[in-house]
Design a protein around this motif. Sequence first.
Motif, PDB file in Angstrom:
ATOM      1  N   TYR A  74       0.874  -1.177   0.032  1.00  0.00           N
ATOM      2  CA  TYR A  74       0.122   0.223   0.052  1.00  0.00           C
ATOM      3  C   TYR A  74       0.958   1.213   0.045  1.00  0.00           C
ATOM      4  N   LYS A  75       1.799   1.034   0.794  1.00  0.00           N
ATOM      5  CA  LYS A  75       2.867   2.353   0.819  1.00  0.00           C
ATOM      6  C   LYS A  75       3.483   2.505  -0.562  1.00  0.00           C
ATOM      7  N   LEU A  76       3.893   1.322  -1.171  1.00  0.00           N
ATOM      8  CA  LEU A  76       4.733   1.406  -2.529  1.00  0.00           C
ATOM      9  C   LEU A  76       3.629   2.303  -3.501  1.00  0.00           C
TER      10      LEU A  76
ATOM     11  N   LYS B 170       7.980   1.424   8.098  1.00  0.00           N
ATOM     12  CA  LYS B 170       9.077   0.993   7.452  1.00  0.00           C
ATOM     13  C   LYS B 170       9.279   1.981   6.064  1.00  0.00           C
ATOM     14  N   PRO B 171      10.504   2.390   5.707  1.00  0.00           N
ATOM     15  CA  PRO B 171      10.674   3.049   4.549  1.00  0.00           C
ATOM     16  C   PRO B 171       9.827   2.382   3.334  1.00  0.00           C
ATOM     17  N   ALA B 172       9.472   3.375   2.357  1.00  0.00           N
ATOM     18  CA  ALA B 172       8.705   2.508   1.019  1.00  0.00           C
ATOM     19  C   ALA B 172       9.735   2.027   0.358  1.00  0.00           C
TER      20      ALA B 172
ATOM     21  N   GLY C  93      -0.088   5.065  -0.926  1.00  0.00           N
ATOM     22  CA  GLY C  93      -1.301   5.202  -0.134  1.00  0.00           C
ATOM     23  C   GLY C  93      -1.002   5.745   1.356  1.00  0.00           C
ATOM     24  N   THR C  94      -1.965   6.386   1.983  1.00  0.00           N
ATOM     25  CA  THR C  94      -1.625   7.099   3.286  1.00  0.00           C
ATOM     26  C   THR C  94      -2.416   6.674   4.303  1.00  0.00           C
ATOM     27  N   GLU C  95      -3.753   6.165   3.990  1.00  0.00           N
ATOM     28  CA  GLU C  95      -4.508   5.549   4.996  1.00  0.00           C
ATOM     29  C   GLU C  95      -4.482   4.020   5.264  1.00  0.00           C
ATOM     30  N   TRP C  96      -3.351   3.821   6.239  1.00  0.00           N
ATOM     31  CA  TRP C  96      -3.175   2.474   6.419  1.00  0.00           C
ATOM     32  C   TRP C  96      -4.079   1.689   7.379  1.00  0.00           C
TER      33      TRP C  96
END
Length: 641
Positions: free
Chosen positions: A400-402, A473-475, A405-408
């Motif tokens: 999702y972060k890749l 974690k970093p994307a 996305g922002t709303e985890w």
Amino acid sequence: MKSRTRSTSATTAIVTFVVLLLIHGSHSFYLPGVAPQDFVKGDELYVKVNKLTSTKTQLPYSYYSIPYCRPKKIVDSAENLGEVLRGDRIENSPYFKMREPQMCNVICRLILDAKTAKAFKEKIDDEYRVNMILDNLPLVFPIRRLDQESPTVYQLGFHVGLKGQYTGTKDEKYFIHNHLAFTVKYHRDIQTDYARIVGFEVKPFSVKHEYEGNWNEKTRLTTCDPHSKHTVVNSNTPQEVAENKEIIFTYDVEFQESDVKWASRWDAYLLMSDDQIHWFSIVNSLMIVLFLSGMVAMIMLRTLYRDISKYNELETQEEAQEETGWKLVHGDVFRPPTNSDLLCVYVGTGVQFFGMMLVTMIFALLGFLSPSNRGGLMTAMLLLWVFMGLFAGYASARLYKLFKGTEWKRIAFRTAITFPGIVSAIFFVLNALIWGQKSSGAVPFGTMFALIVLWFGISVPLVYVGSFVGFKKPAIEDPVKTNKIPRQIPEQAWYMNPIFSILIGGILPFGAVFIELFFILTSIWLNQFYYIFGFLFLVFVILIVTCAEITIVLCYFQLCSEDYQWWWRSYLTSGSSALYLFLYATFYFFTKLEITKLVSGILYFGYMLIASYAFFVLTGTIGFYACFWFTRLIYSSVKID
């Protein structure tokens, strides 16, 4: 009261499962709680009765749902979560003592009325079998075959009765097995004289018992009398089931000393005469893997090496403009797909399922989940599914972060709810149908509550924890930059049509497992033991490799034809094998099963739909990660201005 007892035991099982594994691991190979039990002559032997089962209806019923002889007080044995979900209902019964042979022991006498006669007839019509347990060994009916290498094969339980005709008539009558000849095999320790039970067999007979005078507790039978050594050896004068008929239930017990040791007592039950078929299955699957591995190796070593060398040697602007193939789409290949949130959810669920399957297989290989541990396999799978929620949340959040996305929290909630929610909805409908049939296979309310507690009390929070860790974690960095304006995809050849290539992609993963699938379906629907987890683990590894390789091959062809929309295609390519699994299950239903009732048919297809959906999620995720690794590898290997 009974359902409350069952729900309490199911809830207790959830808390104590891991503890049981640790405590009883030291006792023996079979877990949990089956340390050898020593008996001396005259000890009480507790023969327990389990559910009545039928391969024609697939609806289990408790033993006392029909008017068999009852003990003074019926006591339920505590069942674990897996046993309750399987429909096991283990209760006490009025039976015998250790190493004290008995002949023609009368249990009870019954006069049938219209209702009880109908109950017996229905169970005989549907070919129900009676299941019993002694010292954790299931009762078996030995069948001797002269044409087989293994002269004796065992069937679980015995039929309630049979249908037949009297000589000279064409009217079909119902006959009940009312005399049971038990054989208890034991292994004796010469020094201590202690004995351990290593076998429990039965030969059922239908006998119209006769006696002189009026019936009372001391009446002696003329058809079966221990004093005159007159025993039952055949069913030549069978006991008919009809209104106002008198049935006398009797049994014999014979004790036989055996050379079989306690640790090997399950070997006879699990004797397989078709190992060759499993080896054929493995060889067949390996041929598919070798074929695909050859293709992948050819692509990776020859084609890709040549492509990458060529792309890196382009010097002039004219040459750069003439580039073709997969490098052309480098500016779009990592563009987030449509419905990227849903892809994250399904990838996370697939990771959860993969983790559950892998750990279950390892447990099974170590002998923790042998058939002697009734319900253990299902209990282990449920608990592992719950705890693997941590990895589901982590995997979905990383992807999702890749996709920027922002709303985890939203993605974590969808990951925790989507797959279990759909399965629960189907399961609830099927359970309602089983309730309607008054079957013991219906999951009690207490167990339902325990499952909901597992889901929302443990699984959902773990998914959130995994998502939180994954999102912090970093994307993941893309190896190439994505253009702002999407590139137009050229018209594709007919064989690169998404539907066609997706359907083709599912054939080989299914082909790698379908022979083993036959044995799994047989064990589930025809009440046979499945224990060859070594073969199953090999097939599972082959399935992983096949899914990964077929997806990489088709993904490469897709990128070469300048189609960069690979995200969903990679998931669906290997995931489409679930469609073939469901089609095979349909074929199996019509060719191997004798199910005639509508409710039983709905149950079969409902459960196979759940199994196919789970298989889709598992294989789809394997294919997706293989393609994800492959695209990142090839695009990080070329110089892009």
